[in-house]
Design a protein around this motif. Structure first.
Motif, PDB file in Angstrom:
ATOM      1  N   ILE A 236       0.868  -1.184   0.000  1.00 19.32           N
ATOM      2  CA  ILE A 236       0.000   0.000   0.000  1.00 19.32           C
ATOM      3  C   ILE A 236       0.903   1.233   0.000  1.00 19.32           C
ATOM      4  O   ILE A 236       1.616   1.482   0.969  1.00 19.32           O
ATOM      5  N   PRO A 237       0.924   2.025  -1.078  1.00 22.65           N
ATOM      6  CA  PRO A 237       1.836   3.171  -1.152  1.00 22.65           C
ATOM      7  C   PRO A 237       1.668   4.121   0.032  1.00 22.65           C
ATOM      8  O   PRO A 237       0.550   4.406   0.463  1.00 22.65           O
ATOM      9  N   ARG A 238       2.775   4.594   0.537  1.00 21.33           N
ATOM     10  CA  ARG A 238       2.761   5.484   1.705  1.00 21.33           C
ATOM     11  C   ARG A 238       2.070   6.813   1.408  1.00 21.33           C
ATOM     12  O   ARG A 238       1.583   7.490   2.313  1.00 21.33           O
ATOM     13  N   ASN A 239       2.044   7.212   0.138  1.00 21.57           N
ATOM     14  CA  ASN A 239       1.424   8.501  -0.183  1.00 21.57           C
ATOM     15  C   ASN A 239      -0.097   8.437  -0.222  1.00 21.57           C
ATOM     16  O   ASN A 239      -0.766   9.452  -0.399  1.00 21.57           O
ATOM     17  N   ARG A 251      -6.929   4.232   0.309  1.00 23.15           N
ATOM     18  CA  ARG A 251      -6.247   2.951   0.500  1.00 23.15           C
ATOM     19  C   ARG A 251      -7.213   1.798   0.307  1.00 23.15           C
ATOM     20  O   ARG A 251      -6.907   0.801  -0.344  1.00 23.15           O
ATOM     21  N   LEU A 252      -8.413   1.960   0.864  1.00 25.65           N
ATOM     22  CA  LEU A 252      -9.427   0.919   0.744  1.00 25.65           C
ATOM     23  C   LEU A 252      -9.926   0.808  -0.699  1.00 25.65           C
ATOM     24  O   LEU A 252     -10.168  -0.292  -1.198  1.00 25.65           O
ATOM     25  N   GLN A 253     -10.051   1.932  -1.367  1.00 28.38           N
ATOM     26  CA  GLN A 253     -10.471   1.902  -2.762  1.00 28.38           C
ATOM     27  C   GLN A 253      -9.435   1.171  -3.618  1.00 28.38           C
ATOM     28  O   GLN A 253      -9.788   0.398  -4.513  1.00 28.38           O
ATOM     29  N   TYR A 254      -8.168   1.414  -3.331  1.00 32.37           N
ATOM     30  CA  TYR A 254      -7.079   0.779  -4.071  1.00 32.37           C
ATOM     31  C   TYR A 254      -7.079  -0.736  -3.867  1.00 32.37           C
ATOM     32  O   TYR A 254      -6.866  -1.501  -4.809  1.00 32.37           O
ATOM     33  N   GLN A 260      -9.791   4.589  -9.956  1.00 36.62           N
ATOM     34  CA  GLN A 260     -10.106   4.841 -11.360  1.00 36.62           C
ATOM     35  C   GLN A 260      -8.881   5.186 -12.197  1.00 36.62           C
ATOM     36  O   GLN A 260      -8.930   5.150 -13.434  1.00 36.62           O
ATOM     37  N   SER A 261      -7.789   5.512 -11.552  1.00 38.42           N
ATOM     38  CA  SER A 261      -6.562   5.875 -12.273  1.00 38.42           C
ATOM     39  C   SER A 261      -5.379   5.202 -11.599  1.00 38.42           C
ATOM     40  O   SER A 261      -5.477   4.749 -10.443  1.00 38.42           O
ATOM     41  N   PRO A 262      -4.240   5.107 -12.277  1.00 38.23           N
ATOM     42  CA  PRO A 262      -3.078   4.433 -11.696  1.00 38.23           C
ATOM     43  C   PRO A 262      -2.647   5.031 -10.365  1.00 38.23           C
ATOM     44  O   PRO A 262      -2.599   6.247 -10.197  1.00 38.23           O
ATOM     45  N   VAL A 263      -2.359   4.160  -9.446  1.00 39.97           N
ATOM     46  CA  VAL A 263      -1.882   4.561  -8.115  1.00 39.97           C
ATOM     47  C   VAL A 263      -0.382   4.320  -8.002  1.00 39.97           C
ATOM     48  O   VAL A 263       0.327   5.056  -7.335  1.00 39.97           O
ATOM     49  N   VAL A 264       0.098   3.282  -8.663  1.00 36.09           N
ATOM     50  CA  VAL A 264       1.516   2.915  -8.615  1.00 36.09           C
ATOM     51  C   VAL A 264       2.068   2.901 -10.037  1.00 36.09           C
ATOM     52  O   VAL A 264       1.464   2.311 -10.941  1.00 36.09           O
ATOM     53  N   ASN A 273      -4.554  -1.353  -8.682  1.00 35.85           N
ATOM     54  CA  ASN A 273      -5.015  -2.158  -7.550  1.00 35.85           C
ATOM     55  C   ASN A 273      -3.868  -2.967  -6.968  1.00 35.85           C
ATOM     56  O   ASN A 273      -2.882  -3.256  -7.649  1.00 35.85           O
ATOM     57  N   VAL A 274      -4.010  -3.333  -5.706  1.00 36.44           N
ATOM     58  CA  VAL A 274      -2.942  -4.036  -5.015  1.00 36.44           C
ATOM     59  C   VAL A 274      -2.837  -5.501  -5.463  1.00 36.44           C
ATOM     60  O   VAL A 274      -1.763  -6.110  -5.367  1.00 36.44           O
TER      61      VAL A 274
END
Length: 377
Positions: A236-239, A251-254, A260-264, A273-274
């Motif tokens: 889970i990215p710290r940001n 975080r929960l959405q990820y 809906q858009s890239p997190v990592v 998504n994780v």
């Protein structure tokens, strides 16, 4: 009658009867099974884990009937449940059957023991469609897992089970593998391209990787994204800051496939998504451990409905339904053409699992806790 070299040749009707008999014998020998199991190309039906660590559950007959009624086509049994196996005969449901951890030492001790295990739990159920035999679950050399005493027996047990199946024309198509816990096996998990096996785990696991590569069998991996969310693990990215309310928590959405858009961004690969991060981390770790050709099967993943933050029927439904849709669409960013075979944990609540007692899709009265769609697969 035609004669040649003093040998009487069968008449044409007799020859046809012999041919028909040979065909029936072949069909009987291969009934309930395909030529070779394992991850196939294209979308995979999502299966379910059927654990029985509970004081009160529906009977195996009721459980299998429920599985059929909701359209589940694959089921994981953690050990031989003879009532379940009997009921699964001729259903067409593919069965992932485990050799339990408490039987590893006995199976590893001799080929005869392994032959007995296969005879009693596989060959006696020739009308069951076995997909994998999974030798051990979450075995590792670490004290904190409670399994280091079993680690020396895992590979010999796998070899003996493989030998037993290989000697049978009817069952030699069934892959032999094991299931590991992603969070235990990997020492670095993020970013996925940098993931690697813990050196101590890799030393223990190297012969198993070679075994799986040799036989072209997949590796089963248990993933626990809920734990990653709960314990703020590196996946889970710290940001991603925790939201003011649960429904607004990025975080929960990820973790529940709602971003809906890239997190990592990991080099050229983008992740929303994780799940994909965790699977690609396993791929990367295996590549560095001489297992680049191995397929990964997610043998255990789910979401609880009580017992912690975000553990509600709503988020369990969101995670599990989005998971089904996600793995049916494509693979991961690292291997987009490789669809991920997946098993949701679990069919029923299991009240003897301590902190993990609320992971069932169904209550023990067979009522669904939330809507989940297996039938569209």
């Amino acid at each position: 009658m035609l004669r040649s070299s003093g040998t009487t040749m069968p008449s044409m009707p007799s020859a046809i009867l012999l041919l028909v008999s040979a065909i029936f014998a072949f069909l009987h020998a291969t009934s309930g099974a395909t030529v070779r199991h394992g991850p196939e190309a294209g979308p995979q039906p999502v299966g379910v884990c059927y654990g029985t660590f509970s004081t009160s559950q529906p009977s195996a007959q009721e459980a299998v009937s429920l599985v059929q009624s909701v359209g589940i086509k694959r089921i994981r049994l953690y050990g031989p449940d003879h009532n379940a196996l009997q009921t699964l005969k001729n259903t067409g449901i593919e069965v992932v059957l485990g050799v339990p951890n408490n039987e590893l030492q006995w199976v590893a001790a001799s080929q005869d023991n392994a032959d007995q295990w296969i005879q009693g739990n596989v060959k006696n159920y020739q009308d069951v469609n076995f997909r994998y035999i999974v030798v051990g679950n979450g075995v590792s050399p670490y004290e904190f897992t409670g399994t280091p005493q079993l680690a020396p027996f895992l590979f010999p047990a796998m070899q003996n089970i493989q030998n037993s199946l290989s000697s049978s024309a009817q069952f030699n198509h069934i892959p032999v593998t094991t299931a590991i816990d992603q969070s235990v096996a990997l020492s670095q998990t993020f970013p996925p391209s940098k993931a690697n096996l813990n050196p101590q785990f890799q030393q223990f696991f190297n012969p198993i990787i070679s075994f799986l590569v040799k036989h072209k069998n997949p590796l089963l991996v248990n993933l626990h994204p809920y734990d990653s969310y709960t314990y703020n693990k590196p996946e889970i990215p710290r940001n991603l800051q925790k939201g003011t309310t649960t429904s607004q928590d990025p975080r929960l959405q990820y973790v529940t496939f709602q971003s809906q858009s890239p997190v990592v961004q990991d080099g050229p690969l983008a992740y929303t998504n994780v799940f994909d991060v965790m699977v690609d981390g396993v791929y990367s770790a295996l590549e560095k451990a001489n297992g680049p050709s191995l397929d990964v099967v997610v043998s255990e993943i789910g979401w609880p409905t009580a017992g912690g933050g975000g553990a509600t029927n709503f988020f369990a439904a969101t995670h599990n339904n989005n998971l089904i849709n996600h793995v049916r669409k494509a693979g991961t960013p690292k291997r987009p053409q490789k669809f991920i075979e997946t098993y949701i944990f679990s069919l029923f609540d299991e009240d003897k699992r301590g902190d993990n007692k609320h992971w069932g899709i169904f209550l023990n009265n067979k009522q669904a806790k939330y809507q989940i769609n297996f039938k569209s697969q």
